[in-house]
Design an enzyme around this catalytic site. Sequence first.
Site, PDB file in Angstrom:
ATOM      1  CB  SER A  49       7.209   6.015  10.758  1.00 29.11           C
ATOM      2  OG  SER A  49       8.288   5.289  10.558  1.00 29.11           O
ATOM      3  CG  ASP A  98      -0.278  -0.083   2.497  1.00 33.27           C
ATOM      4  OD1 ASP A  98       0.905  -0.211   2.384  1.00 33.27           O
ATOM      5  OD2 ASP A  98      -0.765  -0.324   3.658  1.00 33.27           O
ATOM      6  CG  HIS A  99       3.571   2.168   2.919  1.00 33.68           C
ATOM      7  ND1 HIS A  99       2.562   1.607   3.518  1.00 33.68           N
ATOM      8  CD2 HIS A  99       3.834   3.300   4.079  1.00 33.68           C
ATOM      9  CE1 HIS A  99       2.277   1.960   4.769  1.00 33.68           C
ATOM     10  NE2 HIS A  99       3.157   3.019   4.996  1.00 33.68           N
ATOM     11  CG  ASP A 158       2.264   1.554   9.276  1.00 34.09           C
ATOM     12  OD1 ASP A 158       2.714   1.828   8.345  1.00 34.09           O
ATOM     13  OD2 ASP A 158       1.487   2.179  10.011  1.00 34.09           O
ATOM     14  NE  ARG A 193       9.754   6.034   8.013  1.00 35.93           N
ATOM     15  CZ  ARG A 193       9.327   7.192   7.762  1.00 35.93           C
ATOM     16  NH1 ARG A 193      10.177   8.135   7.364  1.00 35.93           N
ATOM     17  NH2 ARG A 193       8.013   7.572   7.619  1.00 35.93           N
ATOM     18  NE  ARG A 222       3.255   9.486  12.139  1.00 27.82           N
ATOM     19  CZ  ARG A 222       3.422   8.350  11.907  1.00 27.82           C
ATOM     20  NH1 ARG A 222       4.055   7.653  11.123  1.00 27.82           N
ATOM     21  NH2 ARG A 222       3.348   7.416  13.263  1.00 27.82           N
TER      22      ARG A 222
HETATM   23  C1  MIC Z   1       4.153   6.284   8.279  1.00 28.41           C
HETATM   24  O1  MIC Z   1       2.795   6.776   8.087  1.00 28.41           O
HETATM   25  O2  MIC Z   1       5.015   7.048   8.506  1.00 28.41           O
HETATM   26  C2  MIC Z   1       4.423   5.117   7.519  1.00 28.41           C
HETATM   27  C3  MIC Z   1       5.070   5.244   6.386  1.00 28.41           C
HETATM   28  O3  MIC Z   1       3.409   4.078   7.544  1.00 28.41           O
HETATM   29  C4  MIC Z   1       5.431   4.430   8.572  1.00 28.41           C
HETATM   30  C5  MIC Z   1       6.114   3.230   8.179  1.00 28.41           C
HETATM   31  C6  MIC Z   1       7.133   3.274   7.373  1.00 28.41           C
HETATM   32  O4  MIC Z   1       8.031   4.224   7.444  1.00 28.41           O
HETATM   33  O5  MIC Z   1       7.290   2.427   6.339  1.00 28.41           O
HETATM   34  C7  MIC Z   1       4.667   4.036   9.898  1.00 28.41           C
HETATM   35  O6  MIC Z   1       3.877   4.987  10.374  1.00 28.41           O
HETATM   36  O7  MIC Z   1       5.075   3.110  10.880  1.00 28.41           O
HETATM   37 FE1  SF4 Z   2      -0.049   4.992   5.126  1.00 24.41          FE
HETATM   38 FE2  SF4 Z   2       1.284   5.450   7.253  1.00 24.41          FE
HETATM   39 FE3  SF4 Z   2      -0.233   7.289   5.842  1.00 24.41          FE
HETATM   40 FE4  SF4 Z   2      -1.301   5.583   7.032  1.00 24.41          FE
HETATM   41  S1  SF4 Z   2       0.058   7.058   8.183  1.00 24.41           S
HETATM   42  S2  SF4 Z   2      -1.873   5.940   4.896  1.00 24.41           S
HETATM   43  S3  SF4 Z   2      -0.077   3.777   6.794  1.00 24.41           S
HETATM   44  S4  SF4 Z   2       1.687   6.103   5.262  1.00 24.41           S
END
Ligand code: MIC
Ligand code: SF4
Length: 645
Positions: free
Chosen positions: A533, A64-65, A119, A535, A379
């Site tokens: 996140s 999905d990313h 995630d 990550r 975010r």
């Molecule tokens: C995000 O919202 O920052 C992400 C991308 O979903 C991350 C995961 C990632 O960095 O791959 C998260 O929230 O954990």
């Molecule tokens: Fe995707 Fe993270 Fe954004 Fe949710 S917050 S839509 S999991 S990138």
Amino acid sequence: MKGTIVQQILREHLVSGEVEPGREIGIRIDQTLTQDATGTTAYLQFEALGLDRVCAELSVSYVDHNTLQTGYENADDHRFLQSIAAKRGSYFSRPGNGICHQVHLERFGQPGKTLLGSDSHTPTAGGLGMLAIGAGGLDVALATAGMPFYLRVPEVLGVELVGKLPDWVSAHDVILYLLEQLSVSGGVGKVLEYHGPGVATLDVPQRATITNMGAELGATTSVFPSDEVTRGFLRAQGREEDWISVVAEDNAEYEQEMTVDLGQLEPMIAQPHSPDNVVPVAKLVGMPVDQVCIGSCTNSSLQEMMTVAAILRGHKVADKVNLTISPGSRQVLTMLARNGALGDMVAAGARVLESACGPCIGMGQAPAGNAVSVRSFNRNFPGRSGTRSAEIFLASPAVCAATAVAGELTDPRTLGRPPIIEIPEHFSFDDAMIIPPDSEPQRVEIIYGPNIKPVPRQEPLADTVEGQILLKVGDNVSTDDVVPAGAAILRLRSNIPAISRHVFEGIDETFAARAQAQGGGVILGGDNYGQGSSREHAALAPAYLGVKAVLAVSFARIHCANLINFGILPIEISEQDYERCEQGDEIRIDDVRASIKASRPLTMTNLTKDFEFTGSCALAEREAEVVLAGGALNRARQDLSARSN
Ligand code: MIC
Ligand code: SF4
């Protein structure tokens, strides 16, 4: 926490330790989820464990990313994930099927169970009465391999909901209000458990919006009871048999309590550059806006999308505004297409994107320079949108849609009566885009593309750590600062050597080169270092560059666990010592192994300024073993080989 939902679920899943706030416990994980941006490293680490099959009750690998395919890398990652899921026994949710959290809520989440996801918004499933926790990919790989997940028992913050949301006020406003009250670190070490008469007035997707964005409070997770509303939602998803009642006991004791009167809330908005920089929308009404983005795992339900369509119906998006809409799942998109709402969106001039994270993670739709973008997301850290000079605001889908039409920030309460949106008795579910594990796994070959590099291994921790403070950063540094999001960098998630060149580049583009030239060093951070996140790249890439320790006033939970997992010392220091140390100072930490083993404070010397200071690395016994071994993978392999001997 006597009698709370949190205590009940933790007790039922307890493998080691005692359920007392602050203590480390191990719990059994029923379900795991990964997404493609963290899933490739998670599954590479799963492979490094040498197991044939996943051992959790259910594991789902979502894509999905990284869905923009401007080169072969992301498509290669998807193919790797699909092949490894088929072989090892995970379900694979194909690109286009939706955002992991939305799809998991619809199709897999179960009240009373535990879910660990790579995630940070995994707590979305808390809207169903699950204990759903975000973690780094390595922790998820270990849970997928049937190993316990270790965490410090959080305190339970009981949030009593009373009253009912007024017209045009949404679930997003509830969590924005809590962020304004508690700040981005207000939930650290806590689970928010919702209770009270207001709970029954919220449907499951609304509850999920609230638990989703509890991540922005720094909370371990958030959870709602599983009640008749939950049962109705699962029935409408064709899975009533997954329902059980999960409620707190009458005399439940919360470590902290607060009450929110839903009836007193109003539309809220988070201003740049932090989700807790919240004010009422009414205060900024009239602000000119260039871009509006609706969707993300926070606000993608059918109900929210129907509200958006109703606001757009018969109108045009303002000339200077770009509106994007990404419905969070194929289920939602299909239903919008069938009931005509999608037609209203398109007719109004919305740019309808696929069901994926999209603009939320800077995967396309980066705003123009200095643009103002209002998004229904969770975010707004600097640079995350892909444009560093852009100003990102966070508000509910209704605020977003009204704003897109007016071209300036608009309070939806000025639109008259809100549309009446019924929750469907049956969602049009169809799992054709979720591929089950292969019935003949021995025939499946795992397909690695050239950009997929093995996860680098760390050496056991040395007894003396010495190096320069490579970077001094302030409070609330997010993992978006450490390893930036955006399409150009996300495609390197399976290639640690390549992604490490981008570490901290938004703050100091010389960082990676300096770190490498120096053979590593340490990082100095303020309060809540590593928020945001999950990550693990934000630990793995600095580790690859030779970073041995992070000295910070305090750490965010998931990132702290990730640092430990990759053998980097998270050392808490006082504010005074933070002030006294500067970038470029040489630091030496003596007797590291012995101090860690004995849980003693670490003694450090600032060789440049010639003073000694101490820091605490308060690790549980297991965490200490992990750090000493040079990371969790080394440690897990020791465990597995001991088991098989
Ligand atoms: C995000 O919202 O920052 C992400 C991308 O979903 C991350 C995961 C990632 O960095 O791959 C998260 O929230 O954990
Ligand atoms: Fe995707 Fe993270 Fe954004 Fe949710 S917050 S839509 S999991 S990138």
